[in-house]
Design a protein around this motif. Structure first.
Motif, PDB file in Angstrom:
ATOM      1  N   LEU A  74       0.771  -0.635  -0.080  1.00 57.85           N
ATOM      2  CA  LEU A  74       0.048   0.542   0.114  1.00 57.85           C
ATOM      3  C   LEU A  74       0.929   1.148   0.132  1.00 57.85           C
ATOM      4  O   LEU A  74       0.841   2.143  -0.437  1.00 57.85           O
ATOM      5  N   GLU A  75       1.763   1.360   0.987  1.00 55.12           N
ATOM      6  CA  GLU A  75       3.542   2.403   1.266  1.00 55.12           C
ATOM      7  C   GLU A  75       4.056   2.568  -0.946  1.00 55.12           C
ATOM      8  O   GLU A  75       4.002   3.495  -1.181  1.00 55.12           O
ATOM      9  N   GLN A  76       4.372   0.920  -1.105  1.00 63.09           N
ATOM     10  CA  GLN A  76       4.935   1.550  -2.676  1.00 63.09           C
ATOM     11  C   GLN A  76       3.482   1.806  -3.570  1.00 63.09           C
ATOM     12  O   GLN A  76       3.492   2.421  -4.093  1.00 63.09           O
ATOM     13  N   LEU A  77       1.953   1.531  -3.077  1.00 63.60           N
ATOM     14  CA  LEU A  77       1.455   2.880  -5.060  1.00 63.60           C
ATOM     15  C   LEU A  77       0.637   3.645  -3.999  1.00 63.60           C
ATOM     16  O   LEU A  77      -0.476   4.631  -4.326  1.00 63.60           O
ATOM     17  N   GLY A  78       1.757   4.747  -2.830  1.00 64.38           N
ATOM     18  CA  GLY A  78       0.921   5.503  -2.969  1.00 64.38           C
ATOM     19  C   GLY A  78       0.057   5.680  -1.821  1.00 64.38           C
ATOM     20  O   GLY A  78      -1.010   6.784  -1.247  1.00 64.38           O
ATOM     21  N   GLN A  79      -0.940   4.515  -1.054  1.00 62.10           N
ATOM     22  CA  GLN A  79      -2.299   4.412  -1.276  1.00 62.10           C
ATOM     23  C   GLN A  79      -2.190   4.586   0.827  1.00 62.10           C
ATOM     24  O   GLN A  79      -3.162   4.636   1.881  1.00 62.10           O
ATOM     25  N   LEU A  80      -0.680   4.132   0.945  1.00 62.61           N
ATOM     26  CA  LEU A  80      -0.794   4.251   2.137  1.00 62.61           C
ATOM     27  C   LEU A  80      -1.004   5.619   3.491  1.00 62.61           C
ATOM     28  O   LEU A  80      -0.625   6.906   3.176  1.00 62.61           O
ATOM     29  N   ARG A  81      -1.836   6.026   4.528  1.00 62.38           N
ATOM     30  CA  ARG A  81      -1.535   7.749   5.156  1.00 62.38           C
ATOM     31  C   ARG A  81      -1.015   7.403   6.227  1.00 62.38           C
ATOM     32  O   ARG A  81      -1.030   6.304   7.002  1.00 62.38           O
ATOM     33  N   ASP A  82      -0.306   8.892   6.989  1.00 58.71           N
ATOM     34  CA  ASP A  82       0.158   8.212   7.923  1.00 58.71           C
ATOM     35  C   ASP A  82      -1.208   8.492   9.489  1.00 58.71           C
ATOM     36  O   ASP A  82      -2.335   8.656   8.469  1.00 58.71           O
TER      37      ASP A  82
END
Length: 124
Positions: free
Chosen positions: A106-114
């Motif tokens: 999810l982080e690599q796909l830009g979907q991870l939020r703080d």
């Protein structure tokens, strides 16, 4: 003595039925996930979850599949929170390892939020 044996036998049979029911719903959830029907997955997971009180070790597996469906339906924040729940509550399991991998994806796909702390509102 006979009464004790009857009670013990009845408890064993009921325990086996509960285990088989939870397994049945979990298996159905995987089938529905493979078919792409996340609404049916949610229903099956809810039914399985009601049956696992005596088998809490199934919770991380149920949560991982729930997170994968949330992700599939583009509820990335909910999926992230579900994966973080697995990692924090079941850190030594295979499911925590898999949840970390999903968080990384999810982080690599830009979907991870703080992570933001939940806002608490007073009851009305």
């Amino acid at each position: 003595v006979m009464r004790s044996l009857l009670v013990i036998s009845l408890m064993l049979v009921l325990g086996a039925c509960t285990r088989m029911s939870a397994d049945f719903h979990l298996d159905n959830a995987y089938r529905q996930y493979a078919a792409g029907d996340c609404a049916a997955v949610a229903l099956e997971l809810s039914q399985a979850q009601r049956q696992i009180r005596s088998r809490p070790y199934l919770q991380p597996e149920i949560s991982l599949l729930r997170g994968q469906c949330l992700e599939r339906e583009h509820f990335f924040v909910d999926a992230q929170q579900t994966y973080q729940f697995i990692v924090s509550h079941y850190p030594q399991t295979e499911y925590a390892y898999r949840a970390k991998a999903r968080l990384s994806t999810l982080e690599q796909l830009g979907q991870l939020r703080d992570a933001e702390p939940a806002k608490v509102s007073p009851a009305l």
